[in-house]
Design an enzyme around this catalytic site. Structure first.
Site, PDB file in Angstrom:
ATOM      1  N   GLN A  46     -22.550 -25.611   7.084  1.00 20.83           N
ATOM      2  CA  GLN A  46     -22.256 -26.801   6.665  1.00 20.83           C
ATOM      3  C   GLN A  46     -21.501 -27.491   7.586  1.00 20.83           C
ATOM      4  O   GLN A  46     -20.467 -26.840   8.189  1.00 20.83           O
ATOM      5  CB  GLN A  46     -21.543 -26.683   5.250  1.00 20.83           C
ATOM      6  N   HIS A  89     -23.545 -32.532   0.008  1.00 25.04           N
ATOM      7  CA  HIS A  89     -24.684 -33.430   0.038  1.00 25.04           C
ATOM      8  C   HIS A  89     -25.727 -32.746   0.189  1.00 25.04           C
ATOM      9  O   HIS A  89     -26.096 -31.731   0.687  1.00 25.04           O
ATOM     10  CB  HIS A  89     -24.538 -34.533   1.374  1.00 25.04           C
ATOM     11  N   HIS A 133     -29.761 -33.470   1.939  1.00 26.86           N
ATOM     12  CA  HIS A 133     -30.551 -34.408   2.935  1.00 26.86           C
ATOM     13  C   HIS A 133     -32.009 -34.237   2.277  1.00 26.86           C
ATOM     14  O   HIS A 133     -32.547 -33.386   1.711  1.00 26.86           O
ATOM     15  CB  HIS A 133     -30.878 -33.503   4.296  1.00 26.86           C
TER      16      HIS A 133
END
Length: 137
Positions: A92, A98, A100
């Site tokens: 990370q 998050h 992608h």
């Protein structure tokens, strides 16, 4: 807080927003791997999968599905990779949860997800059952 994604959400760093509601912000990656590569993030700061609220996560994955379908329909993508790295050992890089969304295209030349081939193990069913017992109990 010196979080890159928090700054993007607040508008302190420019981005190309593709979706926003009270919980989620989605924007195009400034260094896209393919056309339509974007990130979906919670507006509230959660470091990774280990501390994100489950309801927010459900909304994020639902939006990831919508974006993937739109990439297929509107950009001609033939597939999609949805990628998350949680924790330093998972590589990370930005410590704000998050996803992608990477639309994939025939002949796009990306060789992603080769990591699982590097040290794959051949385990017995009994060894797998022992692990399964630990995972969901």
């Amino acid at each position: 807080m010196d979080c890159l994604f928090c700054k993007i959400i607040k508008g302190e760093i420019p981005s190309v927003k593709i979706f926003e509601n009270e919980k989620i912000f989605a924007f195009l990656d400034v260094n896209p791997l393919t056309e339509g590569h974007c990130l979906v993030v919670p507006k509230q700061h959660y470091e990774n999968i280990f501390d994100i609220d489950k309801e927010v996560l459900k909304d994020i994955i639902s939006l990831a599905k919508d974006i993937s379908e739109n990439a297929k329909k509107n950009l001609g993508a033939t597939g999609a990779q949805i990628i998350n790295a949680s924790g330093k050992d998972a590589e990370q890089a930005v410590f704000h949860f998050h996803l992608h969304i990477v639309p994939r295209y025939l002949g796009d030349g990306l060789e992603m997800n080769k990591w699982w081939q590097s040290k794959a193990k051949n385990l017995s069913i009994e060894d797998l059952r022992k692990t399964a017992d630990k995972l969901l109990k």
